[in-house]
Structures are given as C-alpha cells and as structure tokens.
Design a protein around this motif. Structure first.
Motif, PDB file in Angstrom:
ATOM      1  N   ASP A   1       6.302   4.093   1.010  1.00  0.00           N
ATOM      2  CA  ASP A   1       5.436   3.533  -0.033  1.00  0.00           C
ATOM      3  C   ASP A   1       5.055   2.077   0.233  1.00  0.00           C
ATOM      4  O   ASP A   1       5.009   1.249  -0.679  1.00  0.00           O
ATOM      5  CB  ASP A   1       6.091   3.663  -1.411  1.00  0.00           C
ATOM      6  N   GLY A   2       4.800   1.751   1.498  1.00  0.00           N
ATOM      7  CA  GLY A   2       4.343   0.411   1.847  1.00  0.00           C
ATOM      8  C   GLY A   2       5.433  -0.636   1.982  1.00  0.00           C
ATOM      9  O   GLY A   2       5.135  -1.805   2.203  1.00  0.00           O
ATOM     10  N   VAL A   3       6.694  -0.224   1.860  1.00  0.00           N
ATOM     11  CA  VAL A   3       7.815  -1.159   1.968  1.00  0.00           C
ATOM     12  C   VAL A   3       8.741  -0.679   3.083  1.00  0.00           C
ATOM     13  O   VAL A   3       9.128   0.494   3.116  1.00  0.00           O
ATOM     14  CB  VAL A   3       8.589  -1.261   0.635  1.00  0.00           C
ATOM     15  N   ALA A   4       9.097  -1.596   3.985  1.00  0.00           N
ATOM     16  CA  ALA A   4      10.013  -1.242   5.072  1.00  0.00           C
ATOM     17  C   ALA A   4      11.403  -1.002   4.497  1.00  0.00           C
ATOM     18  O   ALA A   4      11.919  -1.813   3.743  1.00  0.00           O
ATOM     19  CB  ALA A   4      10.064  -2.355   6.105  1.00  0.00           C
ATOM     20  N   THR A   5      11.973   0.136   4.841  1.00  0.00           N
ATOM     21  CA  THR A   5      13.339   0.425   4.416  1.00  0.00           C
ATOM     22  C   THR A   5      14.326   0.135   5.539  1.00  0.00           C
ATOM     23  O   THR A   5      15.485  -0.176   5.288  1.00  0.00           O
ATOM     24  CB  THR A   5      13.496   1.899   3.985  1.00  0.00           C
ATOM     25  N   ARG A   6      13.829   0.222   6.801  1.00  0.00           N
ATOM     26  CA  ARG A   6      14.682   0.002   7.967  1.00  0.00           C
ATOM     27  C   ARG A   6      13.832  -0.557   9.089  1.00  0.00           C
ATOM     28  O   ARG A   6      12.683  -0.168   9.272  1.00  0.00           O
ATOM     29  CB  ARG A   6      15.311   1.325   8.403  1.00  0.00           C
ATOM     30  N   MET A   7      14.413  -1.504   9.834  1.00  0.00           N
ATOM     31  CA  MET A   7      13.704  -2.098  10.956  1.00  0.00           C
ATOM     32  C   MET A   7      14.732  -2.391  12.053  1.00  0.00           C
ATOM     33  O   MET A   7      15.760  -2.997  11.787  1.00  0.00           O
ATOM     34  CB  MET A   7      13.029  -3.403  10.512  1.00  0.00           C
ATOM     35  N   ILE A   8      14.423  -1.962  13.265  1.00  0.00           N
ATOM     36  CA  ILE A   8      15.311  -2.192  14.397  1.00  0.00           C
ATOM     37  C   ILE A   8      14.504  -2.854  15.505  1.00  0.00           C
ATOM     38  O   ILE A   8      13.474  -2.312  15.952  1.00  0.00           O
ATOM     39  CB  ILE A   8      15.912  -0.865  14.907  1.00  0.00           C
ATOM     40  N   GLU A   9      14.963  -4.023  15.909  1.00  0.00           N
ATOM     41  CA  GLU A   9      14.304  -4.725  17.014  1.00  0.00           C
ATOM     42  C   GLU A   9      14.440  -3.916  18.295  1.00  0.00           C
ATOM     43  O   GLU A   9      15.500  -3.379  18.590  1.00  0.00           O
ATOM     44  CB  GLU A   9      14.952  -6.100  17.196  1.00  0.00           C
ATOM     45  N   LYS A  10      13.374  -3.802  19.050  1.00  0.00           N
ATOM     46  CA  LYS A  10      13.378  -3.044  20.322  1.00  0.00           C
ATOM     47  C   LYS A  10      13.276  -3.994  21.491  1.00  0.00           C
ATOM     48  O   LYS A  10      12.791  -5.060  21.423  1.00  0.00           O
ATOM     49  CB  LYS A  10      12.213  -2.041  20.360  1.00  0.00           C
TER      50      LYS A  10
ATOM     51  N   VAL B   1       2.409  -3.321  11.712  1.00  0.00           N
ATOM     52  CA  VAL B   1       2.851  -2.679  12.937  1.00  0.00           C
ATOM     53  C   VAL B   1       1.915  -1.490  13.143  1.00  0.00           C
ATOM     54  O   VAL B   1       1.680  -0.718  12.212  1.00  0.00           O
ATOM     55  CB  VAL B   1       4.337  -2.250  12.881  1.00  0.00           C
ATOM     56  N   LYS B   2       1.321  -1.376  14.319  1.00  0.00           N
ATOM     57  CA  LYS B   2       0.382  -0.274  14.602  1.00  0.00           C
ATOM     58  C   LYS B   2      -0.704  -0.159  13.526  1.00  0.00           C
ATOM     59  O   LYS B   2      -1.028   0.931  13.055  1.00  0.00           O
ATOM     60  CB  LYS B   2       1.120   1.056  14.730  1.00  0.00           C
ATOM     61  N   ASN B   3      -1.240  -1.303  13.092  1.00  0.00           N
ATOM     62  CA  ASN B   3      -2.282  -1.369  12.061  1.00  0.00           C
ATOM     63  C   ASN B   3      -1.840  -0.845  10.701  1.00  0.00           C
ATOM     64  O   ASN B   3      -2.675  -0.494   9.868  1.00  0.00           O
ATOM     65  CB  ASN B   3      -3.558  -0.658  12.523  1.00  0.00           C
ATOM     66  N   LYS B   4      -0.553  -0.758  10.481  1.00  0.00           N
ATOM     67  CA  LYS B   4      -0.009  -0.347   9.173  1.00  0.00           C
ATOM     68  C   LYS B   4       0.564  -1.586   8.500  1.00  0.00           C
ATOM     69  O   LYS B   4       1.427  -2.270   9.060  1.00  0.00           O
ATOM     70  CB  LYS B   4       1.096   0.704   9.316  1.00  0.00           C
ATOM     71  N   THR B   5       0.088  -1.908   7.311  1.00  0.00           N
ATOM     72  CA  THR B   5       0.558  -3.074   6.578  1.00  0.00           C
ATOM     73  C   THR B   5       1.734  -2.684   5.696  1.00  0.00           C
ATOM     74  O   THR B   5       1.712  -1.643   5.044  1.00  0.00           O
ATOM     75  CB  THR B   5      -0.582  -3.658   5.717  1.00  0.00           C
TER      76      THR B   5
ATOM     77  N   ASP C   1       0.865  -1.178   0.000  1.00  0.00           N
ATOM     78  CA  ASP C   1       0.000   0.000   0.000  1.00  0.00           C
ATOM     79  C   ASP C   1       0.903   1.230   0.000  1.00  0.00           C
ATOM     80  O   ASP C   1       1.506   1.569   1.007  1.00  0.00           O
ATOM     81  CB  ASP C   1      -0.891  -0.019   1.243  1.00  0.00           C
ATOM     82  N   LYS C   2       1.020   1.874  -1.147  1.00  0.00           N
ATOM     83  CA  LYS C   2       1.950   2.996  -1.310  1.00  0.00           C
ATOM     84  C   LYS C   2       1.591   4.208  -0.443  1.00  0.00           C
ATOM     85  O   LYS C   2       2.379   5.121  -0.308  1.00  0.00           O
ATOM     86  CB  LYS C   2       2.063   3.381  -2.778  1.00  0.00           C
ATOM     87  N   SER C   3       0.414   4.196   0.174  1.00  0.00           N
ATOM     88  CA  SER C   3       0.037   5.330   1.025  1.00  0.00           C
ATOM     89  C   SER C   3       0.596   5.192   2.444  1.00  0.00           C
ATOM     90  O   SER C   3       0.458   6.112   3.252  1.00  0.00           O
ATOM     91  CB  SER C   3      -1.486   5.468   1.081  1.00  0.00           C
ATOM     92  N   VAL C   4       1.197   4.039   2.751  1.00  0.00           N
ATOM     93  CA  VAL C   4       1.752   3.832   4.095  1.00  0.00           C
ATOM     94  C   VAL C   4       3.187   4.356   4.126  1.00  0.00           C
ATOM     95  O   VAL C   4       4.063   3.837   3.443  1.00  0.00           O
ATOM     96  CB  VAL C   4       1.710   2.348   4.507  1.00  0.00           C
TER      97      VAL C   4
ATOM     98  N   THR D   1      10.631   1.765   9.664  1.00  0.00           N
ATOM     99  CA  THR D   1      10.488   2.913   8.774  1.00  0.00           C
ATOM    100  C   THR D   1       9.942   2.390   7.455  1.00  0.00           C
ATOM    101  O   THR D   1      10.543   1.506   6.826  1.00  0.00           O
ATOM    102  CB  THR D   1      11.840   3.622   8.555  1.00  0.00           C
ATOM    103  N   ILE D   2       8.785   2.938   7.048  1.00  0.00           N
ATOM    104  CA  ILE D   2       8.080   2.461   5.855  1.00  0.00           C
ATOM    105  C   ILE D   2       7.991   3.584   4.834  1.00  0.00           C
ATOM    106  O   ILE D   2       7.614   4.711   5.164  1.00  0.00           O
ATOM    107  CB  ILE D   2       6.655   1.979   6.218  1.00  0.00           C
TER     108      ILE D   2
END
Length: 130
Positions: free
Chosen positions: A121-130, A68-72, A47-50, A118-119
């Motif tokens: 256009d609907g694609v995660a560019t960065r993800m850091i485990e917390k 994550v937080k209802n964002k696909t 979903d490019k709007s995310v 960090t998303i």
C-alpha cells in the motif's frame, strides 16, 4: 488620590496587560503557523496501489519519499531495514545492521544505494541493502 486618578491607573494597567496578552498570543500563533509550514505535510501521501517486491537503485525526490524501479513509496519507523555498509554501517564484528529512516535518507542523499524493497500500500515494510 482621587477617584479619577485611580481609574486612570487601573485603565493603564489593564491596557498594558492586554497589550502583553495580545503580543503573546500573536507570537504563539505565528510560531504555530511557521511550525506547521515546516512539517512534511507537503509530502505526497503513499500511493496505495504500489505493492510488490522491487530491487534497484533508490532515489529520494523529496525527503521521506523514495523510488525504486519507478515505484514511489514511503518508509516509517516500522519499516524493517537492513544495511551492509551503505545504508548504515554495521557495528564492529557484525556484517549487517538495522537502519533508521534518518540513516536511509542520509545514505540515499549521499551515495548510490541498491536495495530490495517490499512495498505494501505504498509503504515499505522491508528493505535489504544489496
């Protein structure tokens, strides 16, 4: 051997050759259809709007698709993912490790994963485990 017998042998040989060829083509087509049906083409396109950075529990409604937080969103091989023990286990003596999409999928399927994502256009560019 007469001309008619020679013709019959050629016709039988040709018929057998055609049957084998059609059988081979049929198997190839069946295999291609099965392979296509098993691919993730059923997955929802991103979903490019995310867009934005979100922190929370990750879930995976379908393989390769996450929320994550209802964002696909989706991940790719280019997504920079850093794990600290749940998403992927760091090597001995290290505190973090770069993770692969496969490791992420396994972790989300098996464990509670909290991450900052960090998303774009609907694609995660960065993800850091917390």
């Amino acid at each position: 051997m007469n001309e008619e017998g020679s013709f019959t042998m050629c016709a039988n040989h040709l018929r057998g050759s055609l049957v084998r060829t059609f059988a081979t083509v049929g198997l190839l087509v069946t295999g291609a259809l099965l392979a296509t049906g098993c691919q993730s083409s059923d997955a929802t396109p991103p979903d490019k709007s995310v867009n934005g950075t979100f922190t929370g529990e990750l879930s995976s409604p379908t393989p390769g698709t996450y929320t994550v937080k209802n964002k696909t969103f989706h991940v790719t091989d280019d997504t920079k993912m850093t794990g600290y023990g749940i998403m992927c286990v760091p090597a001995e003596g290290k505190t973090s490790r770069a993770c692969t999409p496969g490791q992420l999928q396994a972790a989300v399927d098996d464990d509670l994963v909290i991450a900052q994502v960090t998303i774009v256009d609907g694609v995660a560019t960065r993800m850091i485990e917390k």
